[in-house]
Design an enzyme around this catalytic site. Structure first.
Site, mmCIF file in Angstrom:
data_model
loop_
_atom_site.group_PDB
_atom_site.id
_atom_site.type_symbol
_atom_site.label_atom_id
_atom_site.label_comp_id
_atom_site.label_asym_id
_atom_site.label_seq_id
_atom_site.Cartn_x
_atom_site.Cartn_y
_atom_site.Cartn_z
ATOM 1 N N ALA A 131 -61.506 -60.350 0.118
ATOM 2 C CA ALA A 131 -61.111 -59.318 -0.701
ATOM 3 C C ALA A 131 -60.333 -58.094 -0.184
ATOM 4 O O ALA A 131 -61.040 -57.476 0.727
ATOM 5 C CB ALA A 131 -62.353 -58.745 -1.656
ATOM 6 N N GLU A 243 -55.421 -40.385 1.744
ATOM 7 C CA GLU A 243 -55.496 -41.554 2.635
ATOM 8 C C GLU A 243 -53.887 -42.070 2.798
ATOM 9 O O GLU A 243 -53.305 -42.411 3.800
ATOM 10 C CB GLU A 243 -56.048 -42.890 2.274
ATOM 11 N N GLY A 365 -53.288 -49.671 1.194
ATOM 12 C CA GLY A 365 -52.920 -50.395 -0.010
ATOM 13 C C GLY A 365 -51.362 -50.816 0.101
ATOM 14 O O GLY A 365 -50.637 -50.123 0.663
ATOM 15 N N GLU A 368 -46.705 -53.646 -2.273
ATOM 16 C CA GLU A 368 -46.831 -54.137 -3.715
ATOM 17 C C GLU A 368 -47.693 -53.634 -4.634
ATOM 18 O O GLU A 368 -47.559 -53.322 -6.001
ATOM 19 C CB GLU A 368 -47.071 -55.784 -3.602
#
Length: 380
Positions: A131, A243, A365, A368
């Site tokens: 994950a 972040e 992140g 995409e």
């Protein structure tokens, strides 16, 4: 173009950061790269210099200044120096807000003094082998046992994983709750059942310790629950904008620096009896990269100013992150090409910038995911 977001106080702080880097980091950095980890002494030095806990209240030993522009200055100078290993930005800008915004008074007094002094190095553990960006896929569990949680699971790609004394762990406290059944638990060094795996062998950022973490029936006291039970999803979404801004700030600065050092190189390097800079193709390449950096810098500076005033939303932070990091990746590739064979040699800064910067479009992140966030905001 003259930048307009910084005051004389910010520039004085910039001088402090540069002095710290020259004295405490750069002389040791090559050894850290070989060792695969930075020195704890450097963290303590950063604490003494007032570079840790910039936004933490002074009563806990911090700088007492939540102005994000100071963090941006710090990130810019670390990026310009090419010292990704000493993860001060992770400590200040990513973990810090969880402790200052969610911790109880008792937790703050327990953790923040060491956080600011450099005695307590921090990490955040969300990513798992199965994950990444998908929080619903988290399998680490924290079972309620009355006065404690019993934590079981594994995390991977954890920055500061080897050095960390305090790890903020995302775990399922309500299994049927999906992403909304997650909580944040603070696991401290020495907890029984908490084990660190290998220091992962990455293609870049060699001195930044990145590890696998394992939790086998770790007893986490209820006093170490950070924020609301089952509230991790909201807590994580709230802090992700900062972040991503921190990553974007480093990205545009790295791209600008690459253009600077490459411009110098092509003026000095000769081919066919004249400097490379006399070739039209080379001039066009530099012109394109410099223009892309200038346009991106204008947007980033606006985002920095907005975030310092608490006005930056998640969508614009996502725009900043994906655009600036993709620009950094593109610029590193083009600059390496302009260096020719020398660009492939580790002794040249462009080679290290190429490998160190490649992760920028992935962590915090992926590109995409950033586009998905932006697209959903526009199209529903």
């Amino acid at each position: 173009m003259e930048r307009q977001i910084y005051t004389a106080e910010h520039e004085a702080f910039r001088d402090t950061v540069r002095t710290f880097l020259a004295k405490e980091v750069l002389p040791h950095y090559e050894q850290w790269e070989q060792d695969g980890i930075t020195s704890r002494a450097a963290w303590l030095a950063a604490g003494r210099q007032g570079l840790l806990g910039l936004a933490v209240d002074e009563e806990y030993g911090g700088g007492g200044n939540p102005d994000f522009r100071y963090s941006a200055v710090l990130g810019e100078e670390f990026a310009r120096a090419g010292v990704s290993g000493l993860a001060v930005g992770l400590h200040n800008d990513i973990v810090g807000p969880y402790l200052t915004g969610l911790a109880t008074e008792e937790q703050k007094r327990r953790w923040l003094p060491g956080f600011c002094s450099g005695e307590t190095i921090t990490a955040i553990a969300m990513t798992e082998p199965g994950a990444g960006s998908d929080l619903q896929g988290i399998r680490t569990t924290a079972e309620d046992k009355g006065d404690h949680f019993l934590l079981d699971g594994a995390k991977t790609f954890i920055s500061n994983g080897i050095l960390a004394d305090l790890v903020v762990v995302a775990a399922k406290t309500t299994p049927e709750g999906g992403a909304h059944g997650l909580s944040l638990l603070v696991v401290e060094r020495g907890a029984e059942g908490f084990e660190r795996g290998r220091n992962l062998d990455k293609i870049g950022q060699k001195s930044q310790d990145t590890a696998e973490l394992f939790f086998h029936d770790v007893r986490v006291p209820k006093e170490n629950l950070l924020g609301e039970r089952d509230g991790a999803f909201l807590h994580l979404m709230t802090n992700l904008a900062q972040e991503r801004m921190a990553i974007a700030v480093a990205a545009i600065t790295a791209a600008e620096h690459l253009v600077e050092i490459t411009s110098t190189y092509v003026k000095e390097r000769e081919a066919f009896g004249r400097p490379l800079s006399r070739l039209q193709h080379i001039r066009f390449e530099i012109a394109e990269m410099a223009t892309e950096c200038a346009v991106t810098r204008a947007f980033l500076d606006r985002c920095i100013a907005d975030h310092a005033e608490g006005k930056l939303d998640a969508v614009h932070a996502s725009m900043a992150k994906w655009w600036a990091t993709e620009l950094q990746k593109r610029t590193a590739d083009r600059c390496l090409q302009l260096h020719g064979g020398y660009g492939y040699m580790n002794e040249y800064p462009v080679a290290k910038a190429f490998t160190d910067g490649r992760i920028q479009t992935i962590y915090g992140g992926t590109t995409e995911i950033m586009k998905e966030i932006i697209g959903r905001s526009l199209l529903g």
